[in-house]
Design a protein around this motif. Structure first.
Motif, short mmCIF file in Angstrom:
data_model
loop_
_atom_site.label_atom_id
_atom_site.label_comp_id
_atom_site.label_asym_id
_atom_site.label_seq_id
_atom_site.Cartn_x
_atom_site.Cartn_y
_atom_site.Cartn_z
N THR A 104 -14.93 0.39 -1.77
CA THR A 104 -15.26 -0.83 -1.76
C THR A 104 -15.04 -1.22 -3.20
O THR A 104 -15.38 -0.48 -4.08
CB THR A 104 -16.63 -0.92 -1.36
OG1 THR A 104 -16.69 -0.40 -0.06
CG2 THR A 104 -17.02 -2.30 -1.47
N PRO B 172 0.88 -1.26 0.13
CA PRO B 172 -0.04 -0.13 -0.09
C PRO B 172 0.89 1.37 -0.07
O PRO B 172 0.23 2.47 0.19
CB PRO B 172 -0.62 -0.09 1.32
CG PRO B 172 0.27 -0.91 2.13
CD PRO B 172 0.84 -1.98 1.28
N TYR C 229 -0.37 5.07 -1.02
CA TYR C 229 -1.90 5.42 -0.98
C TYR C 229 -1.94 6.08 0.35
O TYR C 229 -1.53 5.88 1.36
CB TYR C 229 -2.75 4.01 -0.96
CG TYR C 229 -2.63 3.26 -2.06
CD1 TYR C 229 -3.17 3.83 -3.20
CD2 TYR C 229 -2.18 1.82 -2.14
CE1 TYR C 229 -3.38 3.19 -4.46
CE2 TYR C 229 -2.24 1.26 -3.36
CZ TYR C 229 -2.63 1.85 -4.66
OH TYR C 229 -2.77 1.33 -5.67
N THR C 230 -2.81 7.25 0.27
CA THR C 230 -2.78 8.25 1.44
C THR C 230 -4.27 8.35 1.62
O THR C 230 -4.86 9.30 2.47
CB THR C 230 -2.29 9.47 1.20
OG1 THR C 230 -2.69 10.34 0.10
CG2 THR C 230 -0.78 9.57 1.17
N TRP C 231 -5.30 7.31 1.08
CA TRP C 231 -6.55 7.47 1.36
C TRP C 231 -7.15 6.14 1.42
O TRP C 231 -6.48 5.10 1.25
CB TRP C 231 -7.14 8.05 0.09
CG TRP C 231 -7.18 7.08 -1.14
CD1 TRP C 231 -7.87 6.09 -1.63
CD2 TRP C 231 -5.82 7.35 -2.20
NE1 TRP C 231 -7.44 5.49 -2.79
CE2 TRP C 231 -6.11 6.26 -2.96
CE3 TRP C 231 -4.93 8.06 -2.29
CZ2 TRP C 231 -5.71 6.00 -4.25
CZ3 TRP C 231 -4.02 7.77 -3.52
CH2 TRP C 231 -4.47 6.55 -4.22
N GLU C 232 -8.52 5.92 2.01
CA GLU C 232 -8.96 4.94 2.24
C GLU C 232 -9.49 4.41 0.86
O GLU C 232 -10.18 4.98 -0.02
CB GLU C 232 -10.33 4.75 3.17
CG GLU C 232 -9.93 4.81 4.55
CD GLU C 232 -9.25 3.69 5.15
OE1 GLU C 232 -9.98 2.57 4.74
OE2 GLU C 232 -8.38 3.63 5.80
N ARG C 233 -9.20 3.20 0.38
CA ARG C 233 -9.63 3.05 -0.77
C ARG C 233 -10.95 2.25 -0.92
O ARG C 233 -11.61 1.75 0.02
CB ARG C 233 -8.94 1.30 -1.27
CG ARG C 233 -9.20 0.95 -2.60
CD ARG C 233 -8.22 -0.42 -2.73
NE ARG C 233 -8.83 -1.12 -3.94
CZ ARG C 233 -8.51 -0.76 -5.41
NH1 ARG C 233 -7.83 0.27 -5.42
NH2 ARG C 233 -8.72 -1.61 -6.49
#
Length: 169
Positions: free
Chosen positions: A44, A35, A38-42
């Motif tokens: 759904t 990850p 990545y600085t965000w919530e993926r």
């Protein structure tokens, strides 16, 4: 307020300078379970209930994707070949351009097979082009007619030659 001449004083300037905070760097070294960046919530993951063609450079499917027109027919076969190559390779993009043109022909044939004659003049926007760029439209249509006519003449002359060879034997 007077104009700013120093770019570093602009709001947001240099926001993409930090490679540790850039989700696209280094994409080539990233794996599906890594990850980093990545600085965000993926979001759904959308369920893939049709075939999704995916770049070989991407570690996983995007969270959302289009499913309305899955690859099919000859254009789908061409697209599958294109996606065997990376996005920096012309063997990826040229077949995709060809597949788009083949898909247009497939669409017209599908319309005709279902008893519907496509209104190509309206779908291509020729009415507006006639209104605002009449000369350009005439040149475009004349060029297309010349190409089609030339292809017909070429193909018919080749088939006549084959017929003469067959009848001689």
């Amino acid at each position: 307020m007077e104009p700013t001449t120093n770019p570093s004083q602009l709001p947001g300037w240099g926001i993409d300078n930090d490679p540790d905070n850039d989700p696209t760097y280094p994409m080539r070294q990233r794996h599906a379970d890594d990850p980093r960046g990545y600085t965000w919530e993926r979001p759904t993951q959308q369920v893939a209930d049709v075939e999704i063609l995916m770049s070989i450079e991407r570690p996983n499917l995007p969270a959302v994707f289009g499913t309305s027109v899955p690859p099919s027919g000859l254009s789908g076969m061409i697209r599958r070949i294109a996606f065997k190559y990376g996005e920096s390779d012309y063997r990826h993009w040229l077949p995709l351009l060809l597949a788009d043109r083949v898909n247009v022909v497939e669409g017209v044939l599908d319309d005709l097979a279902h008893g519907q004659v496509p209104n190509i003049f309206a779908e291509k926007g020729y009415k507006i082009e006639w209104k605002y760029d009449r000369t350009g439209l005439i040149i475009k249509l004349a060029t297309a007619a010349a190409l089609v006519g030339g292809a017909v003449v070429l193909l018919s002359s080749k088939s006549k030659k084959k017929g003469k060879i067959r009848s001689a034997s």
